[in-house]
Design an enzyme around this catalytic site. Structure first.
Site, PDB file in Angstrom:
ATOM      1  N   HIS A  45     -16.323 -31.843  -6.798  1.00 53.38           N
ATOM      2  CA  HIS A  45     -15.463 -31.605  -7.958  1.00 53.38           C
ATOM      3  C   HIS A  45     -15.526 -32.719  -9.008  1.00 53.38           C
ATOM      4  O   HIS A  45     -15.161 -32.507 -10.148  1.00 53.38           O
ATOM      5  CB  HIS A  45     -14.010 -31.468  -7.510  1.00 53.38           C
ATOM      6  CG  HIS A  45     -13.709 -30.194  -6.791  1.00 53.38           C
ATOM      7  ND1 HIS A  45     -14.384 -29.803  -5.659  1.00 53.38           N
ATOM      8  CD2 HIS A  45     -12.793 -29.231  -7.043  1.00 53.38           C
ATOM      9  CE1 HIS A  45     -13.893 -28.653  -5.245  1.00 53.38           C
ATOM     10  NE2 HIS A  45     -12.926 -28.283  -6.063  1.00 53.38           N
ATOM     11  N   CYS A  69     -18.172 -36.215  -4.248  1.00 53.74           N
ATOM     12  CA  CYS A  69     -17.407 -34.981  -4.044  1.00 53.74           C
ATOM     13  C   CYS A  69     -17.848 -33.980  -5.097  1.00 53.74           C
ATOM     14  O   CYS A  69     -18.062 -34.349  -6.258  1.00 53.74           O
ATOM     15  CB  CYS A  69     -15.907 -35.267  -4.184  1.00 53.74           C
ATOM     16  SG  CYS A  69     -14.893 -33.782  -4.105  1.00 53.74           S
ATOM     17  N   TYR A 109     -12.011 -28.676   2.760  1.00 49.44           N
ATOM     18  CA  TYR A 109     -12.574 -29.249   3.988  1.00 49.44           C
ATOM     19  C   TYR A 109     -12.189 -30.731   4.119  1.00 49.44           C
ATOM     20  O   TYR A 109     -12.175 -31.281   5.196  1.00 49.44           O
ATOM     21  CB  TYR A 109     -14.103 -29.167   3.973  1.00 49.44           C
ATOM     22  CG  TYR A 109     -14.711 -27.805   4.230  1.00 49.44           C
ATOM     23  CD1 TYR A 109     -13.944 -26.643   4.302  1.00 49.44           C
ATOM     24  CD2 TYR A 109     -16.091 -27.688   4.403  1.00 49.44           C
ATOM     25  CE1 TYR A 109     -14.535 -25.407   4.527  1.00 49.44           C
ATOM     26  CE2 TYR A 109     -16.690 -26.454   4.641  1.00 49.44           C
ATOM     27  CZ  TYR A 109     -15.910 -25.323   4.692  1.00 49.44           C
ATOM     28  OH  TYR A 109     -16.508 -24.108   4.925  1.00 49.44           O
ATOM     29  N   CYS A 157     -21.505 -29.432  -0.293  1.00 55.21           N
ATOM     30  CA  CYS A 157     -20.216 -30.079  -0.019  1.00 55.21           C
ATOM     31  C   CYS A 157     -20.430 -31.475   0.582  1.00 55.21           C
ATOM     32  O   CYS A 157     -21.105 -31.617   1.602  1.00 55.21           O
ATOM     33  CB  CYS A 157     -19.458 -29.203   0.970  1.00 55.21           C
ATOM     34  SG  CYS A 157     -17.873 -29.855   1.450  1.00 55.21           S
ATOM     35  N   ASN A 158     -19.858 -32.475  -0.059  1.00 53.58           N
ATOM     36  CA  ASN A 158     -19.998 -33.843   0.458  1.00 53.58           C
ATOM     37  C   ASN A 158     -19.327 -33.998   1.810  1.00 53.58           C
ATOM     38  O   ASN A 158     -19.821 -34.714   2.678  1.00 53.58           O
ATOM     39  CB  ASN A 158     -19.350 -34.845  -0.515  1.00 53.58           C
ATOM     40  CG  ASN A 158     -20.254 -35.191  -1.668  1.00 53.58           C
ATOM     41  OD1 ASN A 158     -20.854 -36.248  -1.678  1.00 53.58           O
ATOM     42  ND2 ASN A 158     -20.363 -34.303  -2.634  1.00 53.58           N
ATOM     43  N   THR A 159     -18.200 -33.331   1.982  1.00 57.30           N
ATOM     44  CA  THR A 159     -17.488 -33.452   3.257  1.00 57.30           C
ATOM     45  C   THR A 159     -18.344 -32.857   4.377  1.00 57.30           C
ATOM     46  O   THR A 159     -18.543 -33.489   5.424  1.00 57.30           O
ATOM     47  CB  THR A 159     -16.118 -32.745   3.173  1.00 57.30           C
ATOM     48  OG1 THR A 159     -15.389 -33.291   2.079  1.00 57.30           O
ATOM     49  CG2 THR A 159     -15.325 -32.921   4.444  1.00 57.30           C
ATOM     50  N   GLU A 200      -8.991 -28.046  -9.587  1.00 55.57           N
ATOM     51  CA  GLU A 200      -8.751 -26.626  -9.282  1.00 55.57           C
ATOM     52  C   GLU A 200      -7.657 -26.048 -10.190  1.00 55.57           C
ATOM     53  O   GLU A 200      -7.674 -24.869 -10.501  1.00 55.57           O
ATOM     54  CB  GLU A 200      -8.354 -26.452  -7.826  1.00 55.57           C
ATOM     55  CG  GLU A 200      -9.340 -27.121  -6.894  1.00 55.57           C
ATOM     56  CD  GLU A 200     -10.104 -26.184  -6.003  1.00 55.57           C
ATOM     57  OE1 GLU A 200      -9.452 -25.343  -5.402  1.00 55.57           O
ATOM     58  OE2 GLU A 200     -11.334 -26.323  -5.891  1.00 55.57           O
ATOM     59  N   ASP A 230     -20.672 -24.463  -0.073  1.00 52.38           N
ATOM     60  CA  ASP A 230     -19.655 -25.491  -0.312  1.00 52.38           C
ATOM     61  C   ASP A 230     -18.353 -24.983   0.301  1.00 52.38           C
ATOM     62  O   ASP A 230     -18.218 -23.800   0.612  1.00 52.38           O
ATOM     63  CB  ASP A 230     -19.484 -25.718  -1.826  1.00 52.38           C
ATOM     64  CG  ASP A 230     -18.393 -26.745  -2.125  1.00 52.38           C
ATOM     65  OD1 ASP A 230     -18.312 -27.745  -1.388  1.00 52.38           O
ATOM     66  OD2 ASP A 230     -17.600 -26.541  -3.065  1.00 52.38           O
ATOM     67  N   SER A 231     -17.399 -25.896   0.417  1.00 59.55           N
ATOM     68  CA  SER A 231     -16.083 -25.507   0.895  1.00 59.55           C
ATOM     69  C   SER A 231     -15.391 -24.566  -0.093  1.00 59.55           C
ATOM     70  O   SER A 231     -14.415 -23.926   0.252  1.00 59.55           O
ATOM     71  CB  SER A 231     -15.229 -26.756   1.086  1.00 59.55           C
ATOM     72  OG  SER A 231     -15.133 -27.441  -0.142  1.00 59.55           O
TER      73      SER A 231
HETATM   74  N1  DGL Z   1     -16.383 -29.741  -1.466  1.00 60.70           N
HETATM   75  C1  DGL Z   1     -15.589 -30.873  -1.035  1.00 60.70           C
HETATM   76  C2  DGL Z   1     -16.436 -32.138  -1.078  1.00 60.70           C
HETATM   77  O1  DGL Z   1     -17.415 -32.223  -1.788  1.00 60.70           O
HETATM   78  C3  DGL Z   1     -14.348 -31.054  -1.895  1.00 60.70           C
HETATM   79  C4  DGL Z   1     -13.304 -30.003  -1.676  1.00 60.70           C
HETATM   80  C5  DGL Z   1     -12.788 -29.965  -0.259  1.00 60.70           C
HETATM   81  O2  DGL Z   1     -12.073 -30.895   0.178  1.00 60.70           O
HETATM   82  O3  DGL Z   1     -13.116 -29.013   0.419  1.00 60.70           O
HETATM   83  O4  DGL Z   1     -16.117 -33.071  -0.394  1.00 60.70           O
END
Ligand code: DGL
Length: 261
Positions: free
Chosen positions: A182, A180, A38, A69-71, A148, A6-7
């Site tokens: 989070h 996402c 990310y 990570c969704n991004t 966070e 993940d990011s």
């Molecule tokens: N892990 C990222 C996501 O799921 C969220 C945090 C980020 O922007 O890196 O999109």
């Protein structure tokens, strides 16, 4: 070993879902805390990071890769699948499948980072599966920093969630995808603000079910995954704040190891 990246720390929600859905498998997690977030970065940069993270996990012995990570899943899946010859799981398709299966009226909302929403990937995949679906997406850029900071139960967070969800509420969505890492941590307040009648789809739970099904159908891959309940957590930067977020994402105390990649 199952490799998950993940990011940052939010991807531990996916680790939690994997442990709950299929306990016993050895896991290695990499959170790119030095380069997070990310969600605000360009496609090109996220693809480069995703490649480096995958390399790290493979070198450490991962036999399957989960892009929690969704991004990264939104923009880097193709690049990663082209490059590596091992099973790669992204979190978008499982969430879409679950949303379609759960939605009664095909009025589906999606929330995520700016990069995820801008990619249009959820909408594209939902419409591929059901052309009659109506998809309403909205980026929620403040939610990651609020998680966070540990502001999970603060009234200010509830107010911001309400404001972000307002356009989806007026569209009378019946299903909401948490696109996402989070957002599962904010699930209670999101459910309260969107309304009890809306089914919430958590992409971390969705991907863990997909992996379980896949391993059931591919015994040759399942056989190479070690099962000693071992978990190793690596991050590219450690701060006490990351440690706190890690605990709320995983709902247990863990030791993070620092690694430069
Ligand atoms: N892990 C990222 C996501 O799921 C969220 C945090 C980020 O922007 O890196 O999109």
């Amino acid at each position: 070993m199952i490799g998950i990246f993940d990011s940052g720390i939010g991807g531990l929600t996916t680790v939690r879902a994997i442990i709950e859905t299929m306990p016993g498998y050895d896991l290695i997690y990499f959170g790119d805390t030095a380069r997070t977030p990310y969600g605000t970065k360009s496609r090109k940069t996220v693809i480069r990071y995703a490649i480096e993270n995958t390399e790290f996990l493979i070198k450490k012995g991962a036999k399957i890769i989960v892009m929690a990570c969704n991004t990264a899943s939104s923009v880097a899946t193709e690049a990663i699948k082209e490059r590596y010859d091992l099973p790669i799981f992204e979190v978008i398709s499982p969430a879409v499948d679950l949303a379609i299966a759960s939605s009664r009226g095909m009025q589906i909302g999606v929330i995520g980072t700016r990069a995820t929403i801008k990619s249009g990937i959820y909408e594209k995949k939902i419409l591929e599966k059901n052309g009659a679906a109506k998809v309403f997406s909205t980026p929620c850029p403040l939610l990651v920093p609020l998680v966070e900071e540990g502001w999970v139960t603060k009234p200010e967070t509830a107010m911001i969630v309400k404001k972000y969800l307002h356009p989806l509420k007026t569209r009378q969505i019946d299903t909401l995808i948490l696109g996402c890492t989070h957002y599962p941590i904010l699930k209670a307040v999101i459910q309260r603000k969107i309304g009890r009648q809306v089914t919430i789809i958590d992409s971390s739970v969705a991907v863990s079910k997909t992996i379980k099904t896949y391993l059931g159908e591919h015994p040759e891959i399942e056989a190479v995954l070690s099962k000693n309940s071992r978990m190793d957590f690596f991050v590219s930067d450690i701060t006490t704040q990351f440690e706190k977020t890690a605990e709320s994402a995983l709902k247990r105390k863990i030791a993070l190891s620092h690694v430069e990649i």
